[in-house]
Design a protein around this motif. Structure first.
Motif, mmCIF file in Angstrom:
data_model
loop_
_atom_site.group_PDB
_atom_site.id
_atom_site.type_symbol
_atom_site.label_atom_id
_atom_site.label_comp_id
_atom_site.label_asym_id
_atom_site.label_seq_id
_atom_site.Cartn_x
_atom_site.Cartn_y
_atom_site.Cartn_z
ATOM 1 N N ALA A 23 0.840 -1.204 0.000
ATOM 2 C CA ALA A 23 0.000 0.000 0.000
ATOM 3 C C ALA A 23 0.872 1.250 0.000
ATOM 4 O O ALA A 23 0.565 2.232 -0.690
ATOM 5 C CB ALA A 23 -0.945 -0.012 1.195
ATOM 6 N N GLN A 24 1.964 1.227 0.755
ATOM 7 C CA GLN A 24 2.884 2.365 0.754
ATOM 8 C C GLN A 24 3.503 2.570 -0.629
ATOM 9 O O GLN A 24 3.586 3.699 -1.117
ATOM 10 C CB GLN A 24 3.984 2.172 1.793
ATOM 11 N N ALA A 25 3.938 1.493 -1.260
ATOM 12 C CA ALA A 25 4.548 1.593 -2.595
ATOM 13 C C ALA A 25 3.545 2.152 -3.601
ATOM 14 O O ALA A 25 3.904 2.996 -4.433
ATOM 15 C CB ALA A 25 5.069 0.232 -3.045
ATOM 16 N N GLU A 26 2.304 1.703 -3.527
ATOM 17 C CA GLU A 26 1.278 2.207 -4.440
ATOM 18 C C GLU A 26 0.989 3.682 -4.189
ATOM 19 O O GLU A 26 0.825 4.458 -5.133
ATOM 20 C CB GLU A 26 0.007 1.368 -4.316
ATOM 21 N N GLU A 27 0.962 4.070 -2.938
ATOM 22 C CA GLU A 27 0.736 5.485 -2.596
ATOM 23 C C GLU A 27 1.882 6.339 -3.111
ATOM 24 O O GLU A 27 1.667 7.416 -3.674
ATOM 25 C CB GLU A 27 0.579 5.626 -1.082
ATOM 26 N N LEU A 28 3.120 5.879 -2.933
ATOM 27 C CA LEU A 28 4.279 6.631 -3.431
ATOM 28 C C LEU A 28 4.290 6.725 -4.953
ATOM 29 O O LEU A 28 4.691 7.746 -5.512
ATOM 30 C CB LEU A 28 5.583 5.992 -2.955
ATOM 31 N N ALA A 29 3.862 5.672 -5.615
ATOM 32 C CA ALA A 29 3.800 5.704 -7.085
ATOM 33 C C ALA A 29 2.782 6.738 -7.563
ATOM 34 O O ALA A 29 2.987 7.376 -8.600
ATOM 35 C CB ALA A 29 3.458 4.316 -7.623
ATOM 36 N N ALA A 30 1.721 6.919 -6.792
ATOM 37 C CA ALA A 30 0.691 7.892 -7.163
ATOM 38 C C ALA A 30 1.115 9.320 -6.821
ATOM 39 O O ALA A 30 0.761 10.267 -7.528
ATOM 40 C CB ALA A 30 -0.624 7.555 -6.464
ATOM 41 N N ASP A 31 1.886 9.489 -5.734
ATOM 42 C CA ASP A 31 2.291 10.829 -5.291
ATOM 43 C C ASP A 31 3.506 10.706 -4.388
ATOM 44 O O ASP A 31 3.402 10.181 -3.270
ATOM 45 C CB ASP A 31 1.135 11.505 -4.547
ATOM 46 N N ASP A 32 4.645 11.198 -4.853
ATOM 47 C CA ASP A 32 5.861 11.115 -4.037
ATOM 48 C C ASP A 32 6.019 12.314 -3.114
ATOM 49 O O ASP A 32 7.017 12.447 -2.422
ATOM 50 C CB ASP A 32 7.101 10.919 -4.905
#
Length: 141
Positions: A23-32
């Motif tokens: 979930a963290q990786a997906e969130e970072l991919a959407a907005d760093d």
């Protein structure tokens, strides 16, 4: 200032810590959040600028926590913690909450938002089978 409460859902994985990292990786991919693409949450949490960013505002997402603790751990840090069985049964007596039950429990106060700089998660079920994970928390600011 007070913390801002938030909710999100993600796909189910038996290993909740692995699901959290996903979930963290997906969130970072959407907005760093302006910290540079390609960095992992673990790398960001070693950056003092990221720590300051989170502790003075946060992202309102799973990125606000450096790690997941055990369900029995005390709430004394900026961590994500799974609910205990007793906490689950308090709002979902059958022990297998659906997305609708989770949403309703957060809306009507049967399930509380944690204190500032803390998060929670629980497995969500469809037709008795685990299908997702509900995440919720409160920013540190």
């Amino acid at each position: 200032m007070g913390g801002n409460c938030w909710t999100d859902t993600g796909p189910y994985q038996e290993d909740l810590a692995a699901a959290f990292r996903r979930a963290q990786a997906e969130e970072l991919a959407a907005d760093d959040h302006g910290f540079g693409a390609g960095r992992t949450a673990e790398e960001l949490w070693r950056d003092p600028d990221w720590q300051e960013y989170i502790l003075t505002g946060g992202t309102g997402s799973v990125l606000d926590f450096p790690l997941m603790t055990d369900a029995a751990d005390p709430d004394d840090g900026p961590f994500l913690r799974p609910l205990t069985e007793a906490e689950i049964r308090a709002f979902a007596p059958g022990g297998r909450p659906t997305l609708a039950e989770w949403d309703a429990a957060l809306d009507d106060g049967r399930l509380d938002f944690p204190d500032r700089a803390q998060g929670r998660c629980t497995v969500l079920y469809t037709d008795g089978e685990p299908t997702g994970i509900g995440y919720w928390g409160c920013t540190a600011d």
